[in-house]
Write a protein that holds these residues in place. Structure first.
Motif, PDB file in Angstrom:
ATOM      1  N   TYR A 111      41.268  31.192  46.721  1.00  0.00           N
ATOM      2  CA  TYR A 111      40.189  30.797  47.321  1.00  0.00           C
ATOM      3  C   TYR A 111      39.670  31.604  48.620  1.00  0.00           C
ATOM      4  CZ  TYR A 111      39.804  26.854  44.380  1.00  0.00           C
ATOM      5  OH  TYR A 111      39.815  26.003  43.332  1.00  0.00           O
ATOM      6  N   LEU A 112      38.517  32.503  48.680  1.00  0.00           N
ATOM      7  CA  LEU A 112      38.393  33.017  49.851  1.00  0.00           C
ATOM      8  C   LEU A 112      36.930  32.699  50.598  1.00  0.00           C
ATOM      9  CD1 LEU A 112      38.819  35.694  51.695  1.00  0.00           C
ATOM     10  CD2 LEU A 112      37.394  37.216  50.036  1.00  0.00           C
ATOM     11  N   PHE A 113      36.953  32.312  51.828  1.00  0.00           N
ATOM     12  CA  PHE A 113      35.970  32.161  52.625  1.00  0.00           C
ATOM     13  C   PHE A 113      35.719  33.185  53.703  1.00  0.00           C
ATOM     14  CE2 PHE A 113      38.235  28.251  51.156  1.00  0.00           C
ATOM     15  CZ  PHE A 113      37.206  27.503  50.827  1.00  0.00           C
ATOM     16  N   VAL A 114      34.502  33.850  53.534  1.00  0.00           N
ATOM     17  CA  VAL A 114      34.077  34.732  54.433  1.00  0.00           C
ATOM     18  C   VAL A 114      33.174  34.101  55.453  1.00  0.00           C
ATOM     19  CG1 VAL A 114      33.336  37.150  54.922  1.00  0.00           C
ATOM     20  CG2 VAL A 114      34.715  36.660  53.015  1.00  0.00           C
ATOM     21  N   PHE A 115      33.587  34.127  56.744  1.00  0.00           N
ATOM     22  CA  PHE A 115      32.528  33.203  57.730  1.00  0.00           C
ATOM     23  C   PHE A 115      31.356  34.403  58.408  1.00  0.00           C
ATOM     24  CE2 PHE A 115      36.573  31.076  57.549  1.00  0.00           C
ATOM     25  CZ  PHE A 115      36.227  29.780  57.233  1.00  0.00           C
ATOM     26  N   VAL A 148      36.497  37.323  39.393  1.00  0.00           N
ATOM     27  CA  VAL A 148      36.074  36.383  40.390  1.00  0.00           C
ATOM     28  C   VAL A 148      35.107  35.792  39.491  1.00  0.00           C
ATOM     29  CG1 VAL A 148      34.622  36.221  42.286  1.00  0.00           C
ATOM     30  CG2 VAL A 148      36.000  38.197  42.216  1.00  0.00           C
ATOM     31  N   LYS A 149      35.170  34.402  39.757  1.00  0.00           N
ATOM     32  CA  LYS A 149      34.636  33.323  38.866  1.00  0.00           C
ATOM     33  C   LYS A 149      33.220  32.972  39.614  1.00  0.00           C
ATOM     34  CE  LYS A 149      36.532  29.353  38.589  1.00  0.00           C
ATOM     35  NZ  LYS A 149      37.337  28.115  38.597  1.00  0.00           N
ATOM     36  N   ALA A 150      32.225  33.034  38.968  1.00  0.00           N
ATOM     37  CA  ALA A 150      30.863  32.701  39.495  1.00  0.00           C
ATOM     38  C   ALA A 150      30.550  33.497  40.597  1.00  0.00           C
ATOM     39  CB  ALA A 150      31.034  31.131  39.880  1.00  0.00           C
ATOM     40  N   ALA A 160      31.877  31.667  50.052  1.00  0.00           N
ATOM     41  CA  ALA A 160      33.105  31.495  49.410  1.00  0.00           C
ATOM     42  C   ALA A 160      33.413  32.114  47.979  1.00  0.00           C
ATOM     43  CB  ALA A 160      33.256  29.912  49.150  1.00  0.00           C
ATOM     44  N   TYR A 161      34.448  32.514  47.714  1.00  0.00           N
ATOM     45  CA  TYR A 161      34.733  33.404  46.460  1.00  0.00           C
ATOM     46  C   TYR A 161      36.024  32.605  45.821  1.00  0.00           C
ATOM     47  CZ  TYR A 161      32.205  37.228  48.590  1.00  0.00           C
ATOM     48  OH  TYR A 161      31.188  37.878  49.235  1.00  0.00           O
ATOM     49  N   VAL A 162      36.046  32.390  44.396  1.00  0.00           N
ATOM     50  CA  VAL A 162      37.032  31.899  43.514  1.00  0.00           C
ATOM     51  C   VAL A 162      37.457  32.937  42.500  1.00  0.00           C
ATOM     52  CG1 VAL A 162      37.797  29.976  42.261  1.00  0.00           C
ATOM     53  CG2 VAL A 162      35.831  29.495  43.954  1.00  0.00           C
TER      54      VAL A 162
END
Length: 186
Positions: A111-115, A148-150, A160-162
């Protein structure tokens, strides 16, 4: 009296040695989390080169690696870091997920969250994060073609990236995720 002094000195020495071992163990665990976070970022960059630009421009990001199983009831957990791009400091974080529904699978997921701003990053680090989940399906082989899903999903603090690295998940479930600061590693 000598015996008592000897016991006090022995206890003090044991305490110092234990603290030193704990500090070394903590450093090893921090290095392991940083290495996994770095690898997860590289996996995201390979999957979508535009993510590297988004991370580079952001005031901060958080990246996690989780491992999970589901068969009706599901759960996953992992560790990661939240990185403040301005101060160059990392906060060590935990993530846990739980779900229930028509689902089956096992996965190794990033999981990646870019703020979008420093306040969102600070709130994430200081207060954690809760989120609900919905339908999900994803697959990865653990090789370079993991994807990368979705794509990108907006959340109140940014994007957010998954990425499903390995495993297979399918189903419809209700559940949630919780992120919080790791007290032992910070």
């Amino acid at each position: 009296m000598k015996r008592r002094k000897l016991l006090v000195v022995g206890a003090s020495l044991a305490s110092l040695l234990a603290r030193g071992a704990y500090a070394q163990d903590k450093a090893v665990k921090q290095a392991e989390v940083r290495a996994k976070a770095k690898q997860a970022l590289e996996d995201f960059y390979k999957a979508d080169a535009e993510i590297k630009s988004a991370v580079g421009k952001a005031p901060g990001y958080a990246v996690f690696t989780t491992y999970g199983l589901s068969f009706g009831l599901g759960g996953a957990g992992g560790k990661g870091i939240a990185h403040d791009s301005k101060s160059k400091k990392d906060a060590y974080m935990n993530i846990a997920q739980a779900s229930a529904g028509l689902q089956i699978g096992a996965s190794d997921t990033r999981y990646l969250f870019v703020f979008k701003d420093a306040k969102s990053l600070a709130d994430f680090i200081d207060n954690g994060w809760d989120a609900s989940a919905g339908a999900a399906a994803g697959a990865g082989t653990g090789r370079d073609e993991a994807n990368v899903k979705a794509g990108a999903v907006a959340f109140s603090g940014g994007t957010a990236y998954v990425l499903t690295k390995a495993g297979l998940q399918a189903g419809v479930s209700l559940g949630g995720s919780k992120v919080w600061k790791d007290k032992d590693l910070n």
